[in-house]
Design a protein around this motif. Sequence first.
Motif, mmCIF file in Angstrom:
data_model
loop_
_atom_site.group_PDB
_atom_site.id
_atom_site.type_symbol
_atom_site.label_atom_id
_atom_site.label_comp_id
_atom_site.label_asym_id
_atom_site.label_seq_id
_atom_site.Cartn_x
_atom_site.Cartn_y
_atom_site.Cartn_z
ATOM 1 N N ARG A 51 15.741 144.273 109.761
ATOM 2 C CA ARG A 51 16.368 143.463 108.553
ATOM 3 C C ARG A 51 16.889 142.198 109.247
ATOM 4 N N MET A 52 17.107 141.111 108.058
ATOM 5 C CA MET A 52 17.875 140.110 108.475
ATOM 6 C C MET A 52 18.282 139.250 107.257
ATOM 7 N N SER A 53 19.231 138.249 107.259
ATOM 8 C CA SER A 53 19.667 137.425 106.382
ATOM 9 C C SER A 53 19.169 135.965 107.083
ATOM 10 N N ILE A 54 18.765 135.182 106.042
ATOM 11 C CA ILE A 54 18.078 133.837 106.316
ATOM 12 C C ILE A 54 18.809 132.903 105.409
ATOM 13 N N VAL A 55 19.521 131.844 105.823
ATOM 14 C CA VAL A 55 20.409 131.055 105.016
ATOM 15 C C VAL A 55 19.378 129.834 104.710
ATOM 16 N N SER A 56 19.134 129.616 103.539
ATOM 17 C CA SER A 56 18.456 128.256 103.054
ATOM 18 C C SER A 56 19.311 127.550 102.012
ATOM 19 N N SER A 57 19.723 126.308 102.352
ATOM 20 C CA SER A 57 20.848 125.416 101.580
ATOM 21 C C SER A 57 21.564 126.250 100.746
ATOM 22 N N GLU A 58 21.473 126.161 99.318
ATOM 23 C CA GLU A 58 22.450 127.135 98.688
ATOM 24 C C GLU A 58 22.344 128.294 98.281
ATOM 25 N N ASN A 59 21.227 128.959 98.786
ATOM 26 C CA ASN A 59 20.762 130.236 98.701
ATOM 27 C C ASN A 59 20.529 131.116 100.183
ATOM 28 N N THR A 60 20.605 132.381 99.999
ATOM 29 C CA THR A 60 20.354 133.178 101.305
ATOM 30 C C THR A 60 19.171 134.202 100.782
ATOM 31 N N PHE A 61 18.124 134.205 101.901
ATOM 32 C CA PHE A 61 17.111 135.067 101.708
ATOM 33 C C PHE A 61 17.534 136.416 102.346
ATOM 34 N N TYR A 62 17.035 137.675 101.922
ATOM 35 C CA TYR A 62 17.423 138.862 102.649
ATOM 36 C C TYR A 62 16.139 139.660 102.745
ATOM 37 N N TYR A 63 15.794 139.940 103.825
ATOM 38 C CA TYR A 63 14.302 140.917 103.928
ATOM 39 C C TYR A 63 14.641 142.365 104.627
ATOM 40 N N MET A 64 13.852 143.364 104.296
ATOM 41 C CA MET A 64 13.941 144.522 104.834
ATOM 42 C C MET A 64 12.761 145.245 104.985
ATOM 43 N N VAL A 65 12.287 145.733 106.185
ATOM 44 C CA VAL A 65 10.876 146.309 106.466
ATOM 45 C C VAL A 65 10.927 147.910 106.191
ATOM 46 N N ARG A 66 9.882 148.442 105.555
ATOM 47 C CA ARG A 66 10.097 150.024 105.450
ATOM 48 C C ARG A 66 8.504 150.255 105.105
ATOM 49 N N GLU A 67 7.947 151.413 106.070
ATOM 50 C CA GLU A 67 6.713 151.898 105.726
ATOM 51 C C GLU A 67 5.674 150.610 105.605
ATOM 52 N N SER A 68 5.617 149.644 106.778
ATOM 53 C CA SER A 68 4.794 148.818 106.673
ATOM 54 C C SER A 68 4.736 147.672 105.519
ATOM 55 N N LEU A 69 5.927 147.739 104.673
ATOM 56 C CA LEU A 69 5.999 146.767 103.574
ATOM 57 C C LEU A 69 7.204 146.099 103.899
ATOM 58 N N CYS A 70 7.150 144.642 103.536
ATOM 59 C CA CYS A 70 8.487 144.148 103.723
ATOM 60 C C CYS A 70 8.928 143.625 102.170
ATOM 61 N N TYR A 71 10.125 144.034 101.873
ATOM 62 C CA TYR A 71 10.891 143.619 100.844
ATOM 63 C C TYR A 71 11.787 142.574 100.946
ATOM 64 N N LEU A 72 11.629 141.503 100.293
ATOM 65 C CA LEU A 72 12.373 140.184 100.318
ATOM 66 C C LEU A 72 13.145 140.009 99.096
#
Length: 224
Positions: A51-72
């Motif tokens: 899991r990780m949060s990634i900051v970009s200008s005015e927004n933030t990306f979040y992703y999570m990995v489960r069962e060889s799939l990535c959810y962003l």
Amino acid sequence: MPPLLTQVARLSDGLPLVATVTSNPGIPVTSKQQQEAKDILRSLTHQSPGRMSIVSSENTFYYMVRESLCYLTMTEKSYPKRTAFLYLEEVADAIILELTKEFQNDWRTQVDQTARPFRFIHYDPIIQRLQRGYRDAKASSGNSQLQEDLGDIQTIMRKNIDEVLNRGEKLDHVSNMSAELQKKSKDFKWGAKKLTWQARLQQYGPMVAGTSLVFLVIYLKLRA
């Protein structure tokens, strides 16, 4: 404001399988932001942090990995971190449930072998329904499942979009650094225990040896 963008991709190569964008008046999702999402997904490997949060200008990306799939997902910066990850948990649950209904136990093979982007775009309405449920971030963040399902989100790693994309940094490098630190920590603990035992041996060794010698003399006298 609900999550603005959500994508599900195959972890091995970042192939997008499902994607949805929430249309909000005055807050359009730009092509640059969609490209950033794509680049993040492509940069992930099986060694990347889960899991990780990634900051970009005015927004933030979040992703999570489960069962060889990535959810962003992408949200406004003010969106609660706990709520964003709870949303991703529910997306993952829903997508895996639908894959299981459609392909039973063969769904992993279907995901691994597909070569067509957005093969499962028909799951888009499911994600849109979940997005609407997270429109009120404050109400969602009060959900009791936050503590039960996510634990302490403060442990989730946070990086800047420039570090991830512009520098060409692989996210698995972060994971490798974390693993190396854990190994060094274990080595340090073992070294500390070893020094402690050596100190105790030096302190009590002569006393134990002397006591043993006395008991040996007494034993020999008794036998004589």
